[in-house]
Design a protein around this motif. Structure first.
Motif, PDB file in Angstrom:
ATOM      1  N   ALA A 166      -6.622  44.625 -11.757  1.00 52.99           N
ATOM      2  CA  ALA A 166      -6.721  45.790 -12.649  1.00 52.99           C
ATOM      3  C   ALA A 166      -6.662  47.082 -11.844  1.00 52.99           C
ATOM      4  N   MET A 167      -7.328  47.075 -10.697  1.00 50.54           N
ATOM      5  CA  MET A 167      -7.361  48.286  -9.876  1.00 50.54           C
ATOM      6  C   MET A 167      -5.980  48.645  -9.343  1.00 50.54           C
ATOM      7  N   ILE A 168      -5.174  47.627  -9.053  1.00 47.86           N
ATOM      8  CA  ILE A 168      -3.810  47.894  -8.595  1.00 47.86           C
ATOM      9  C   ILE A 168      -3.067  48.751  -9.616  1.00 47.86           C
ATOM     10  N   ALA A 169      -3.173  48.370 -10.887  1.00 46.80           N
ATOM     11  CA  ALA A 169      -2.498  49.137 -11.932  1.00 46.80           C
ATOM     12  C   ALA A 169      -3.035  50.562 -11.993  1.00 46.80           C
ATOM     13  N   GLY A 170      -4.359  50.708 -11.901  1.00 44.11           N
ATOM     14  CA  GLY A 170      -4.942  52.042 -11.954  1.00 44.11           C
ATOM     15  C   GLY A 170      -4.513  52.921 -10.803  1.00 44.11           C
ATOM     16  N   MET A 171      -4.468  52.368  -9.622  1.00 46.93           N
ATOM     17  CA  MET A 171      -4.065  53.158  -8.449  1.00 46.93           C
ATOM     18  C   MET A 171      -2.588  53.539  -8.528  1.00 46.93           C
TER      19      MET A 171
ATOM     20  N   ILE B  71       1.076  59.817 -11.232  1.00 45.75           N
ATOM     21  CA  ILE B  71       0.690  61.144 -11.719  1.00 45.75           C
ATOM     22  C   ILE B  71       0.906  62.202 -10.652  1.00 45.75           C
ATOM     23  N   THR B  72       0.516  61.889  -9.426  1.00 47.68           N
ATOM     24  CA  THR B  72       0.573  62.882  -8.348  1.00 47.68           C
ATOM     25  C   THR B  72       1.892  62.880  -7.601  1.00 47.68           C
TER      26      THR B  72
ATOM     27  N   ILE C 244      -3.474  62.758  -3.184  1.00 52.88           N
ATOM     28  CA  ILE C 244      -4.087  62.492  -4.485  1.00 52.88           C
ATOM     29  C   ILE C 244      -5.377  63.292  -4.645  1.00 52.88           C
ATOM     30  N   LEU C 245      -6.182  63.381  -3.576  1.00 49.56           N
ATOM     31  CA  LEU C 245      -7.473  64.066  -3.662  1.00 49.56           C
ATOM     32  C   LEU C 245      -7.329  65.574  -3.845  1.00 49.56           C
TER      33      LEU C 245
ATOM     34  N   ALA D  19      -5.901  66.143 -16.397  1.00 50.33           N
ATOM     35  CA  ALA D  19      -5.148  66.649 -17.548  1.00 50.33           C
ATOM     36  C   ALA D  19      -4.118  65.642 -18.049  1.00 50.33           C
ATOM     37  N   SER D  20      -3.862  64.610 -17.282  1.00 56.87           N
ATOM     38  CA  SER D  20      -2.844  63.636 -17.660  1.00 56.87           C
ATOM     39  C   SER D  20      -3.339  62.731 -18.788  1.00 56.87           C
TER      40      SER D  20
END
Length: 942
Positions: A173-178, A184-185, A193-194, A202-203
Motif C-alpha cells: 500500500a505504501m508503494i502506491a502512496g509514495m 504530485i511533485t 518532495i519535502l 492542495a492535490s
C-alpha cells in the motif's frame, strides 16, 4: 559516497559471520561487530556537519530520466535513527554472543542480523523514495528470517509469517502512496518532495496518498488495528526482540511519519487519523500489557503502547509535539532494549518467562534486578530517569489538544500513562520482589558480564540522560526535531514543571492509579479474564485461512499439474486480452512499404514452413524432430543476412550447431520415439490453440512492421553513439558490451548458472545407486562399425587450430566488424565438441588443461573487473573506455575495455558449453559406453 558505504557495509559484511564461524563463535561476533562499528564510525564522522544544520548528500545516478538514482542524504533525523540502528546494533551483537546456545547456528544469525541492519540503514538514509521502498520491503524479508530463526518452533514460524504478511501488505500500500507523492511533485527525491507541502496538500490525491502511506507506517509500527503481529514476533530469540522493539523494525513506521511530517502533517485528515490510531494503541496495548504473564509478551504490548504515544504526538501536528515525539524515540530505544535484554537474562537463568512462576529474583539476581529496576521505572515515568521527561512533556501536549472534547485527549493519555505505570511496576513486583521461591524451573543466578554488560550500559544511559538531559540529549533532539519539522528547535527539558502544570497532576494521577491497579490486580485480572473481547490473531486467521483456501481451490482448478492445460489457458488468456485491446479502438492501415520478395527468400520461407509444419506431425520420432528444428534454425541465418544482420547470422549458426550437438547427446538417454499420442480431440484442441498463438504473433509482427514507430527508436542513438560513445563501428557489439552491458553481464551469469545446475544434477544422478543401476541396465547398442573413425579424428585435428584461429579473428574484429566474444566462444566450443565426437570423452578429457568451472568463474570475474575498471577512467560501470596508440611497426591500434569484457563473455560461453558436454558424457559412460584410451579405433576396439 560515504553514506552509500554506510548502507552497503552491513550487506557486504553479511558474508563474514558465515566464514568467521569456522574460527569460533567469538570470531563470528567480532566480525559482525567490526562491520557495524565501521559503519557507526563513518556515521559519526558526519556528526559535526549534521550538528551545524547541514545536510550531507551522496548521489549515484543510474537512470535519471526515470528517476532511478541511488541517492542518500543525512540530516538530524537520519542521524538519530542511523545512530540508534548501529549503536544499539553493537550492543545486540555483544548480547547475542552470550545468549545464543551452542546448538544455534550463530554465523547464520549474525548474517541475518547484518542484512536487517543494512535494510534499516537504507530506509533512514535514502533520498530517493523508490530506493527507500526497496529497503522497506527488505526489512520485512530480513525480519522474517530473524523472527523465524528458531525454525523448530511452530510459534516462531507462525510469527514470522504473520509479520511478513502484515508488514509486507502494508508495504505494498505504501508503494502506491509514495508513487502518488512522486507524481504530485514530479520528483522521486525526498529532498524535493519535502519542499512541496502546498502542492501536496492542495492535490486531490493528498488523502489517498496519506491513507496508503499511513497503512505502511501503521503496519510496520504495529499500530491499531495492525498491532497483533508484534506480540507474536516475540517467538524470536531475545536479541532479535530487543533490536526490533527498540531501534529498528517498529521504528521504521515512526521514521516514515516523522520524515514526511513537513508535507503531510497540519491537516484535519492527518490529525484525526494519526492521533486517533496512536491514542487507541497507547491505551489499549498498555491495558493488555498489564494482564500479560509472559515477560516478553508484556514488553511487546508495552512497545505497541509506547509507539502509540509517539504516533499520537506526531499526529497532533504541532512543532512542540513533534519535538517531544523525537525525545521519546530516544528514551524508548534505551529503556526498551534494556528491558528486553533483562527479560532474556531471566529466561536464560530461570528457564521461564512466566511471571506466575517468578518472584524473589531481587536476592538471587541483584545485578539483573538493578538493571530491570532502572529500566522499569524509566518506562513508568518516575523521576529523575529519562522516561520521566518525555512522559511529562507528552501529558502537557495532550492536555492542550482538543480531541472530540477539550478534556478527552488529556484524560485518555493519562489513562495510558496509568497502565504504563501498572505494567512496569508489575514487571518488577511479580518478577523480582517478594520472597524467594522453591519451585523455579531452574535455580536462577546472575549471568557473567558478557550477558549483562550491554543492558547495564543502557541502564547507565537511562540515569545519565535523566540527571543531565540538556547536556546529553537536548542537542540531539534539537537537530532531529529541526529536521522533522523543518524549523529551528531549542528544546527545554526540566525536572520540575511547576505546580501550575497540568502535566504534573496528570502524572501524579497516573502513578497513583498505576500503584492502586497493582494492588487490585487479582480482582481486575478476574474481571479481565471473564470479559469478552475480540482476539486480533483469531480475526487475522479468520481472514487469511479462507483467502488461502479460495486461492488453493482456484489454483488447483486451473492448474492440475498438466503443462498442456496451463499453456492452453495462458495462450487463450493472452490472445483474448490482445483481441479485446485490438477491438477497443479504430485502426488505420500501415503506411510503411514492404520489400520486394525475390525467389531466394521465398524458397527459404517455403522450406522453413514445411519443416515447421512437419515437426509436430513427425515429432514422435525424436531424432527427426530435432533435425527439422535444426533446419528451421539454420535457415533463419540467411534471412538475417538478407536483412543486413551478419552478426545475428553468425550467432544463429553458432548457437544452432552447438545446441543440436548437445541435444543429440541428450537424446542418447531417451527412447527413439515418444510414448503413444493423446486422443484425437485433444490433439485437435492443441492444434487450434497453437494456430491461434501463431496467427496472433504473425498478425502482431505484420502490424508492427507495416507501421511507423510511435516514438523515435533508440537504434538511431545507438548508431550515432557507437563510435564516439563506445569506440566501435559495429553497433551490435557496442550495444552488447556497452549500452546493454548490464544485460550481457546478467546473461553470462545465468548461462554459467545453467551449466552448473546441469553439472550438479548429473553429479546427483551419478551418486544415486538406483540411477546408476538403471543406466547400466540399458547398455548402448552397437550402431556403427567404428565409434571413433580415423578419418574423423584426423580431420578434426586439422580443423582444431584453424577453428581456433577463426575464433580469435572473430573475437578481435568484433568491436568494429561482425563477430565478438560470444560467437568466438561458440566457435571454440564447436571445435572442442568435434574433438569429443571424434575421439570420445575419456580420451579428450584426459588431455584437458583447464577446469570448466574455472573458465566460467574467470569469465564472470573478468567481465565484472572490466566494469569496475571503467570507474578508474571516470566512467560509469561497464562503460567502454578506449584510446588509440601507435606501436611501431604496426599501424594505429585501438585499445578498449570492451575487449576485456568480451573476453569474459568468451570464457563464460566456452566454459558453460564444455561443462554441459562433460556432464552429459559422464552419464553416457555410466550407461555402458566403453572408455577409449586411444584417439581412434583400431581393429581390436571394434
Amino acid at each position: 559516497m560515504s553514506l552509500a558505504l554506510i548502507v552497503a557495509l552491513p550487506f557486504l559484511g553479511a558474508v563474514l559471520p558465515g566464514l568467521a564461524i569456522r574460527a569460533g563463535r567469538t570470531a563470528a561476533a567480532a566480525a559482525t561487530g567490526a562491520v557495524t562499528l565501521l559503519a557507526f564510525l563513518l556515521l559519526l564522522s558526519h556528526a559535526p556537519a549534521v550538528l551545524r544544520g547541514e545536510v550531507v548528500q551522496t548521489r549515484i545516478d543510474w537512470l535519471p530520466a526515470l528517476g532511478l538514482n541511488a541517492t542518500f542524504f543525512l540530516d538530524g533525523l537520519g542521524f538519530l535513527f542511523a545512530g540508534l540502528i548501529l549503536g544499539i546494533g553493537l550492543l545486540v551483537i555483544l548480547y547475542a554472543r552470550f545468549y545464543l546456545a551452542k546448538s544455534d547456528p550463530m554465523g547464520q544469525f549474525y548474517s541475518y542480523l547484518l542484512l536487517f541492519q543494512g535494510a534499516m540503514a537504507g530506509i533512514v538514509l535514502s533520498d530517493n523514495i523508490l530506493l527507500l521502498l526497496i529497503f522497506w520491503e527488505l526489512t520485512s524479508l530480513s525480519s522474517f528470517l530473524l523472527i523465524g530463526y528458531w525454525k523448530h518452533l511452530p510459534e516462531a514460524r507462525q510469527g514470522a509469517r504473520m509479520a511478513l504478511a502484515v508488514t509486507g501488505g502494508g508495504g505494498l500500500a505504501m508503494i502506491a502512496g509514495m508513487l502518488i507523492l512522486g507524481n504530485i511533485t514530479g520528483s522521486y527525491d525526498l529532498t524535493v518532495i519535502l519542499q512541496n507541502k502546498q502542492a501536496i496538500q492542495a492535490s486531490p490525491w493528498y488523502l489517498p496518498a496519506l491513507i496508503l502511506i499511513l497503512l505502511g507506517a501503521f503496519t510496520k509500527s504495529a499500530q491499531f488495528p495492525f498491532h497483533f503481529w508484534l506480540p507474536h514476533a516475540m517467538a524470536a530469540p531475545t536479541p532479535v526482540s530487543a533490536y526490533l522493539h527498540s531501534a529498528t523494525m517498529v521504528k521504521a513506521g515512526l521514521f516514515l511519519m516523522a520524515r514526511l511530517w513537513p508535507v503531510l502533517a497540519g491537516t484535519p485528515e492527518w490529525f484525526w487519523i494519526v492521533s486517533t490510531a496512536g491514542l487507541v494503541s497507547l491505551v489499549m496495548a498498555a491495558a493488555i500489557a498489564f494482564f500479560k504473564d509472559d515477560l516478553k509478551a508484556l514488553l511487546a504490548y508495552s512497545t505497541v503502547s509506547q509507539l502509540g504515544l509517539i504516533t499520537m504526538l506526531l499526529g497532533f501536528g504541532t512543532k512542540a509535539a513533534a519535538t517531544v515525539a523525537i525525545f521519546h524515540i530516544i528514551n524508548h530505544a534505551v529503556f526498551k532494549a534494556a528491558l528486553f535484554m533483562t527479560a532474556g537474562i531471566v529466561d536464560h537463568a530461570a528457564h521461564t518467562r512466566d511471571l506466575r512462576r517468578l518472584g524473589g529474583l531481587r536476592n538471587l539476581m541483584p545485578v539483573t534486578f538493578g538493571i530491570a529496576l532502572l529500566a522499569s521505572l524509566s518506562i513508568a515515568g518516575i523521576p529523575p530517569l529519562n522516561g520521566f521527561y518525555s512522559k511529562e512533556m507528552m501529558l502537557a501536549e495532550a492536555a492542550e489538544t482538543v480531541w472530540i472534547t477539550p478534556w478527552a485527549m488529556g484524560v485518555l493519555a493519562t489513562l495510558g500513562a496509568l497502565f504504563s505505570v501498572a505494567y512496569s511496576v508489575r514487571f518488577l513486583a511479580h518478577g523480582f520482589l517478594g520472597p524467594v521461591r522453591e519451585d523455579y524451573p531452574h535455580q536462577p543466578h546472575d549471568p557473567g558480564p558478557g550477558l549483562w554488560s550491554a543492558p547495564a550500559f543502557l541502564a547507565v544511559l537511562i540515569v545519565v540522560i535523566g540527571l543531565f538531559p540538556m547536556a546529553t540529549a537536548a542537542w540531539l533532539v534539537n537537530v532531529a526535531a529541526g529536521a522533522t519539522t523543518g524549523q529551528p528547535v531549542a528544546v527545554g527539558i526540566y525536572l520540575w514543571p511547576g505546580l501550575k502544570s497540568a502535566a504534573l497532576w496528570m502524572s501524579l494521577a497516573a502513578v497513583g492509579g498505576g500503584l492502586m491497579s497493582l494492588g487490585a490486580y487479582p480482582r481486575l485480572r478476574a474481571r479481565w479474564d471473564a470479559a469478552p473481547r475480540p482476539d486480533a490473531k483469531r480475526l487475522f486467521d479468520g481472514i487469511v485461512e479462507p483467502a488461502a483456501a479460495l486461492a488453493r481451490s482456484v489454483t488447483e482448478g486451473l492448474h492440475n499439474g498438466s503443462f498442456g492445460r496451463a499453456l492452453t489457458l495462458a495462450v487463450l488468456a493472452i490472445a483474448g486480452a490482445a483481441l479485446w485491446a485490438f477491438s477497443g479502438a479504430e485502426h488505420l492501415a500501415g503506411t510503411r512499404a514492404g520489400l520486394t520478395a525475390t525467389p531466394a527468400p521465398i524458397a527459404l520461407w517455403a522450406v522453413m514452413l514445411l519443416a515447421a509444419l512437419a515437426t509436430p506431425v513427425l515429432h514422435r520420432r525424436r531424432l527427426t524432430a530435432l533435425i527439422l528444428t535444426g533446419v528451421v534454425g539454420l535457415l533463419i541465418a540467411p534471412l538475417f543476412m538478407l536483412f543486413s544482420a551478419p552478426d545475428l547470422a553468425l550467432t544463429q549458426v553458432s548457437v544452432e550447431v552447438v545446441t543440436i550437438l548437445l541435444m543429440l547427446l541428450a537424446l542418447h538417454f531417451l527412447p527413439k520415439e515418444t510414448p503413444a499420442e493423446t486422443p484425437l480431440p485433444r490433439r485437435l484442441r492443441d492444434a487450434g490453440v497453437a494456430g491461434i498463438a501463431g496467427l496472433g504473433i504473425g498478425a502482431l509482427a505484420y502490424a508492427m512492421m507495416t507501421r511507423a514507430p510511435a516514438f523515435a527508436p533508440i537504434s538511431q542513438y545507438h548508431l550515432a553513439q557507437s563510435k564516439p560513445g563506445a569506440g566501435g563501428t559495429n553497433a551490435v557489439n557496442t550495444i552488447i558490451v556497452d549500452f546493454r552491458g548490464y544485460d550481457t553481464f546478467g546473461e553470462i551469469i545465468v548461462l554459467g548458472i545453467a551449466a552448473l545446475v546441469i553439472f550438479a544434477l548429473s553429479e546427483t544422478l551419478l551418486r544415486s545407486p538406483s540411477v546408476v543401476a538403471r543406466l547400466a541396465s540399458t547398455p548402448r547398442k552397437r550402431e556403427s562399425g567404428d565409434r571413433h573413425p580415423m578419418m574423423l579424428v584426423v580431420s578434426t585435428r586439422l580443423l582444431l587450430p584453424m577453428a581456433m584461429m577463426v575464433g580469435v579473428y572473430i573475437y578481435l574484429r568484433g568491436h568494429n566488424l561482425p563477430g565478438g566474444g560470444f560467437v568466438a566462444g561458440l566457435v571454440f566450443a564447436i571445435a572442442y565438441l568435434m574433438q569429443y565426437m571424434a575421439s570420445g570423452y575419456a580420451w579428450t578429457h584426459a588431455r584437458q588443461r583447464f577446469d570448466h568451472h574455472v573458465l566460467i568463474g574467470w569469465g564472470v570475474l573478468i567481465a565484472a573487473l572490466s566494469g569496475v575498471g571503467a570507474w578508474f577512467l571516470g566512467l560509469p560501470f561497464l562503460t567502454s573506455g578506449y584510446a588509440y596508440v601507435t606501436l611501431w611497426p604496426l599501424e594505429e591500434l585501438e585499445l578498449t575495455t570492451a575487449a576485456i569484457f568480451d573476453l569474459g563473455v568468451f570464457l563464460s560461453v566456452l566454459g558453460a558449453v564444455l561443462l554441459t558436454l562433460a556432464s552429459l558424457s559422464r552419464l553416457a559412460l555410466r550407461q555402458g559406453e566403453r572408455a577409449n584410451t586411444r584417439a581412434y579405433d583400431s581393429e581390436g576396439d571394434r
